[in-house]
Design an enzyme around this catalytic site. Structure first.
Site, PDB file in Angstrom:
ATOM      1  N   LYS A  88      -5.198   8.900 -11.502  1.00  0.00           N
ATOM      2  CA  LYS A  88      -3.994   9.220 -10.738  1.00  0.00           C
ATOM      3  C   LYS A  88      -4.376  10.267  -9.707  1.00  0.00           C
ATOM      4  CE  LYS A  88      -0.519   7.029 -12.874  1.00  0.00           C
ATOM      5  NZ  LYS A  88       0.463   6.171 -12.191  1.00  0.00           N
ATOM      6  N   ASP A  90      -4.476   5.538  -7.960  1.00  0.00           N
ATOM      7  CA  ASP A  90      -3.049   5.349  -7.705  1.00  0.00           C
ATOM      8  C   ASP A  90      -2.479   6.616  -7.088  1.00  0.00           C
ATOM      9  OD1 ASP A  90      -0.430   4.609  -7.626  1.00  0.00           O
ATOM     10  OD2 ASP A  90      -0.142   4.457  -9.790  1.00  0.00           O
ATOM     11  N   LYS A 113       4.301  -4.437 -12.359  1.00  0.00           N
ATOM     12  CA  LYS A 113       4.859  -3.722 -13.513  1.00  0.00           C
ATOM     13  C   LYS A 113       6.120  -4.481 -13.933  1.00  0.00           C
ATOM     14  CE  LYS A 113       3.210   0.976 -12.527  1.00  0.00           C
ATOM     15  NZ  LYS A 113       2.447   0.883 -11.284  1.00  0.00           N
ATOM     16  N   ASP A 155       1.826  -1.765  -4.804  1.00  0.00           N
ATOM     17  CA  ASP A 155       2.468  -1.502  -6.090  1.00  0.00           C
ATOM     18  C   ASP A 155       3.975  -1.376  -5.879  1.00  0.00           C
ATOM     19  OD1 ASP A 155       3.395  -0.596  -8.526  1.00  0.00           O
ATOM     20  OD2 ASP A 155       2.222   1.236  -8.561  1.00  0.00           O
ATOM     21  N   GLU A 208      -4.002   2.320  -4.833  1.00  0.00           N
ATOM     22  CA  GLU A 208      -2.619   1.838  -4.751  1.00  0.00           C
ATOM     23  C   GLU A 208      -1.796   2.719  -3.805  1.00  0.00           C
ATOM     24  OE1 GLU A 208      -0.877   1.445  -8.673  1.00  0.00           O
ATOM     25  OE2 GLU A 208      -2.830   0.881  -9.506  1.00  0.00           O
TER      26      GLU A 208
END
Length: 332
Positions: free
Chosen positions: A141, A169, A243, A221, A198
């Site tokens: 992250k 991400d 997701k 995303d 992302e």
């Protein structure tokens, strides 16, 4: 006339107190478990809106689920199928999984190989990577701290582990200048081992420009869940991240996967911090529809418990339906 029955449960599981979702700490993960039965078959689904990300709350999801179940039971009288159209994404996904299990449409085999989340220490990665079959991929992250720090950590990991591929991400957190600062600290020869970053910037056009200028591949995303999004091949776009809890029904997710594959893009199934029940279903979906792509499901370690179905090799205690952390909802 077919005998149908259903049950709805609500769970609340403590999570790692350091977990931050956008601007808030998440101290417990709450959601619904739906069980539907028809003759001697049953199906389970998890409905768990993600705070700060889902449009629906747990309360509105619960109301909508209870109403759908009541209508589903009534539809048998006319031998009708009840649509999932118009439902909140988490509700549509959980119900569609329960229906898929009921009908035997969701394969039992799962892809339980996950891209481990890393926080900057290469030593954390050696053991999980050594156990991985195929690609050695981990996730970081980025965007929560300084961009130059993120760039240095990514570069250090790629330097330390020569066969490592990284997924990053950023959750649209960088300005173009900060994104460029990140890239400045990643050596050009290491950039090709970033599978994708992302949504680095606040807009798609800024993210496209970043990818064009740095050669670092990006993935969509948040964009996947926006009304105007179209799956299409573009320079420097490597993947779409799905997701399902935030996207919608299993059918909708499958359509996105098929569109991505037609365009030559990876489709990556990813978690919205579901319980072990939801995660094991996501692993099964990943194996069935995105074989050979490592899903993004390394979130169980954030939980204090597993729920109903265990994740392979997890040491976390497994809660059954009689746990005090699970409440049966009385339905009219």
């Amino acid at each position: 006339m077919t005998n149908r029955s259903y049950n709805l449960y609500r769970y609340s599981i403590p999570v790692d107190s350091q977990l931050i979702l956008r601007n808030r700490f998440l101290k417990k993960r709450e959601g619904l478990l739906v069980q539907i039965q028809c003759k001697d078959r049953e199906g389970w689904g998890e409905i768990a809106p993600l705070p700060e990300f889902s449009e629906e709350t747990l309360e509105t999801a619960q109301k909508q689920t209870a109403l759908w179940l009541k209508n589903w039971d009534a539809a048998r009288r006319n031998n009708e199928k009840l649509s999932l159209d118009g439902l909140y994404p988490s509700v549509a996904f959980g119900l569609s999984c329960a229906l898929a299990e009921l009908k035997g449409l969701l394969n039992t085999e799962g892809n339980y190989q996950v891209a481990p989340l890393c926080y900057g220490d290469p030593d954390e990665l050696y053991e999980p990577l050594s156990q991985m079959q195929g690609e050695k991929v981990a996730k970081i992250k980025v965007g929560m701290y300084e961009a130059n720090r993120d760039g240095m950590i990514a570069d250090m990991l790629l330097e330390a582990i020569p066969d490592l591929q990284l997924r990053l991400d950023a959750n649209r957190s960088w300005t173009p200048a900060k994104a460029q600062l990140f890239a400045k600290y990643v050596k050009p020869e290491h950039r090709t081992r970033i599978q994708f970053l992302e949504e680095p910037c606040k807009t798609r056009d800024e993210s496209r420009q970043f990818a064009r200028e740095t050669g670092i591949a990006i993935a969509w995303d948040e964009s996947v869940r926006e009304a105007d999004f179209v799956v299409q091949a573009e320079p420097n776009v490597a993947a779409i991240v799905i997701k399902p809890t935030l996207v919608g029904s299993l059918d909708k997710c499958i359509r996105l996967i098929e569109q991505a594959h037609k365009q030559g893009l990876k489709a990556v199934i990813s978690s919205s911090i579901e319980s072990s029940l939801g995660l094991t279903q996501l692993a099964r979906i990943a194996q069935q529809y995105t074989p050979n792509v490592t899903p993004g499901l390394d979130t169980l370690s954030l939980m204090d418990y597993q729920l109903l179905r265990p994740w392979p090799h997890s040491d976390l205690p497994l809660l059954a339906l009689d746990s005090e952390l699970i409440t049966k909802i009385e339905l009219d």
